[in-house]
Structure formats: structure tokens, C-alpha cells
Design an enzyme around this catalytic site. Structure first.
Site, PDB file in Angstrom:
ATOM      1  N   GLU A 149       0.986  -1.015   0.009  1.00 23.45           N
ATOM      2  CA  GLU A 149       0.155  -0.025  -0.098  1.00 23.45           C
ATOM      3  C   GLU A 149       0.799   1.257  -0.087  1.00 23.45           C
ATOM      4  O   GLU A 149       0.339   2.305  -0.444  1.00 23.45           O
ATOM      5  CB  GLU A 149      -1.091   0.164   1.329  1.00 23.45           C
ATOM      6  CG  GLU A 149      -2.086  -1.123   1.070  1.00 23.45           C
ATOM      7  CD  GLU A 149      -2.735  -1.141   2.571  1.00 23.45           C
ATOM      8  OE1 GLU A 149      -3.973  -1.389   2.481  1.00 23.45           O
ATOM      9  OE2 GLU A 149      -2.146  -0.890   3.394  1.00 23.45           O
TER      10      GLU A 149
ATOM     11  N   GLY B 212     -13.044  -2.150   2.223  1.00 22.78           N
ATOM     12  CA  GLY B 212     -14.037  -2.863   1.342  1.00 22.78           C
ATOM     13  C   GLY B 212     -15.196  -1.915   1.604  1.00 22.78           C
ATOM     14  O   GLY B 212     -15.436  -0.864   2.283  1.00 22.78           O
TER      15      GLY B 212
ATOM     16  N   MET C 211      -9.515  -1.911   8.860  1.00 23.23           N
ATOM     17  CA  MET C 211      -9.364  -2.733   9.934  1.00 23.23           C
ATOM     18  C   MET C 211      -8.467  -1.548  10.959  1.00 23.23           C
ATOM     19  O   MET C 211      -7.797  -2.209  12.054  1.00 23.23           O
ATOM     20  CB  MET C 211      -8.630  -3.742   9.693  1.00 23.23           C
ATOM     21  CG  MET C 211      -9.295  -4.870   9.270  1.00 23.23           C
ATOM     22  SD  MET C 211      -8.587  -6.561   8.798  1.00 23.23           S
ATOM     23  CE  MET C 211      -8.354  -7.110  10.343  1.00 23.23           C
ATOM     24  N   GLU C 212      -8.067  -0.320  10.695  1.00 18.68           N
ATOM     25  CA  GLU C 212      -7.161   0.460  11.478  1.00 18.68           C
ATOM     26  C   GLU C 212      -7.564   1.954  11.677  1.00 18.68           C
ATOM     27  O   GLU C 212      -7.355   2.450  12.676  1.00 18.68           O
ATOM     28  CB  GLU C 212      -5.978   0.327  10.387  1.00 18.68           C
ATOM     29  CG  GLU C 212      -5.182  -0.844  10.414  1.00 18.68           C
ATOM     30  CD  GLU C 212      -5.533  -1.542   9.069  1.00 18.68           C
ATOM     31  OE1 GLU C 212      -5.398  -2.893   9.165  1.00 18.68           O
ATOM     32  OE2 GLU C 212      -6.116  -0.980   8.242  1.00 18.68           O
TER      33      GLU C 212
ATOM     34  N   ASP D 214     -12.605  -3.978  -2.727  1.00 21.23           N
ATOM     35  CA  ASP D 214     -13.714  -4.938  -2.749  1.00 21.23           C
ATOM     36  C   ASP D 214     -15.070  -4.563  -2.250  1.00 21.23           C
ATOM     37  O   ASP D 214     -15.163  -3.429  -1.595  1.00 21.23           O
ATOM     38  CB  ASP D 214     -13.120  -6.328  -2.093  1.00 21.23           C
ATOM     39  CG  ASP D 214     -12.855  -6.054  -0.363  1.00 21.23           C
ATOM     40  OD1 ASP D 214     -13.946  -6.002   0.084  1.00 21.23           O
ATOM     41  OD2 ASP D 214     -11.641  -5.756  -0.133  1.00 21.23           O
TER      42      ASP D 214
END
Length: 264
Positions: free
Chosen positions: A12, A78, A193-194, A217
């Protein structure tokens, strides 16, 4: 100004360290912190690894040990809503931990003893990010992303979204769970997630932050399909070009001092 740039995965942040002038590496807490100049902006690049604890530790270290004054989190996410498509860009307007639930002691999603469910990133920096994202799609997108990758991931007309981002220690690949989150969190545009952990750290330490995500996604049963290919060939290019535009913008028009907002 010293800008801290965090990503969860090496892919990333591909190209940013290479673009640094005078890079220097310091290993601390099992992470490589790269200090140098990015397009004339004093910067520190680091990989947080995946998850809220890893991200919180990294953000804290950036502030306490490296003296960063602003934090930018880049990476993938996502889609949080059916209107958000793969290849779109999300700039967070608020962040919440979707797996935080200390009820009945505290309301669902509220971080205990803070009175807050939503943490708000810095408005000035987020506006700069949003503008850079729009300019990237208008001016750099066709050159940055090969025709083959655009066709493979059906990247026809990517858009920029601003809204609520939900973070949790779970790779979201369950359509039913995502629909439940949508019902509980109106305005949800992305799940990852962060980000919310970084936003909480920045709020508590009084450091402005912003979060930008490339949608990789649809957060459903097919979420893992070609995930790493997308991160390397698409998301990394987004992050590189948008960060470059932000740094050049910050150099020409420095941010004004701002009060860190608490959220709700």
C-alpha cells in the site's frame, strides 16, 4: 509540519520511501520508520501492520518518538454501501469501531470512558485529500493505471466518496454482517481494520489526522479474490499519486492551526 504516513501493508506504500530525499531508517517496536523529505515536506513513512492495536501503537510512536504533527493513513478498504464500487476512493468524515460493544455498561460502538462513538479527522487535511483524489482521477488515473488493470477490475469511472468509515479486527467478507452494519450505521461508505484506532489516538494526543482508502472489494464472500494484485497494481498507485499531490499542495498552501475535533 512533519507528516506521518501510515499504511497497513508494504504494497500500500509502494514507491513512497523510494521517492524520499535523504531517507533514513530507524527500527523501533519491530517496525521500520523512514524519515526524509517527500516532495519538500518533512515526512515519516511506516507500515503499521494489520489491525487496530498495531495501528494505534504505530500512530502513538509517530507522535511521541518522531514528533509528527499530522498523520495520514492510506490503504484499502471494503465498500460499505452498494453505491461504492471497486476502484472508488473514500475520504473519511468520521470513524467508528464497529466491533466495540461494551453494552449494557456503555452504548454500542461507544469507546468506554470517552463518551464517543465517532472520531472526526481533521477537516482541513481531509479537504486537501479529497481535492487531491479528485485531481488524481481527472488528471493522473489513465496514466497511472494500465489499461489491462482497468479492464481486469472494471475501473470505468471511479468516484470520490466522503462519509463514515467503520474499523474492526475482522476482514469483512460476509454480506449479511455488512448489511447489519449498514442498518446500524447510516452513511457508512467503507469498512477496514485500522482507521478508527488511529483517529482515537490522534484525538487523545491532539494531533490532526486524515484517512483515505481505495476500495478494493465489496466486503462480501468474494472479497479476497485478486486482493493482493489489486493492492499492488491499483491501490499503491492511487496512494502514491494522491500523496504526491497532497504534499505539493501543503508546500504551497500550509495548513492553518486547527483544533482537533472530538466527534460524537
Amino acid at each position: 509540519m512533519r507528516l506521518g504516513i501510515i499504511s497497513a501493508l508494504a504494497e500500500e506504500q509502494l514507491g513512497l520511501v523510494e521517492a524520499m530525499r535523504g531517507p533514513s531508517k530507524l527500527i523501533h517496536g519491530m517496525r521500520d520508520y523512514w524519515t526524509g523529505t517527500l516532495w519538500e515536506i518533512d515526512a515519516v513513512c511506516v507500515l503499521s501492520r494489520i489491525g487496530k492495536v498495531a495501528a494505534a501503537m504505530t500512530a502513538t510512536t509517530l507522535v511521541e518518538k518522531f514528533g509528527v504533527t499530522h498523520i495520514l493513513f492510506t490503504g484499502v478498504a471494503g465498500a460499505g454501501d452498494k453505491t461504492v464500487q471497486v476502484g472508488d476512493i473514500v475520504v473519511a468524515e468520521a470513524l467508528v469501531q464497529h466491533d466495540m460493544d461494551a453494552s449494557p455498561l456503555f452504548p454500542r460502538f461507544e469507546v468506554p470512558l470517552t463518551g464517543l462513538t465517532h472520531f472526526q479527522p481533521d477537516q482541513q487535511l481531509s479537504l486537501r485529500l479529497s481535492r487531491a483524489a479528485h485531481e488524481f482521477l481527472e488528471r493522473d488515473f489513465l496514466d497511472a493505471i494500465s489499461e489491462g488493470e482497468r479492464q481486469a477490475f472494471r475501473l470505468a469511472q471511479p468516484r470520490v466518496h466522503r462519509g463514515l468509515v467503520a474499523s474492526g479486527d475482522q476482514f469483512m467478507n460476509d454480506r449479511v454482517r455488512l448489511e447489519a452494519l449498514n442498518a446500524a450505521m447510516p452513511g457508512l461508505v467503507a469498512v477496514e481494520m485500522e482507521g478508527a484506532a488511529v483517529a482515537q489516538v490522534c484525538y487523545e494526543l491532539g494531533v490532526p489526522c486524515a484517512v483515505i482508502r481505495t476500495v478494493s472489494d465489496n466486503a462480501n464472500e468474494n472479497a479476497a479474490t485478486d486482493f493482493m494484485r489489486f493492492v499492488k497494481s491499483v491501490a499503491a498507485q492511487y496512494a502514491f499519486h494522491i500523496t504526491r499531490r497532497v504534499c505539493r499542495d501543503l508546500l504551497e498552501y500550509p495548513l492553518q492551526p486547527s483544533r482537533v475535533s472530538a466527534g460524537t
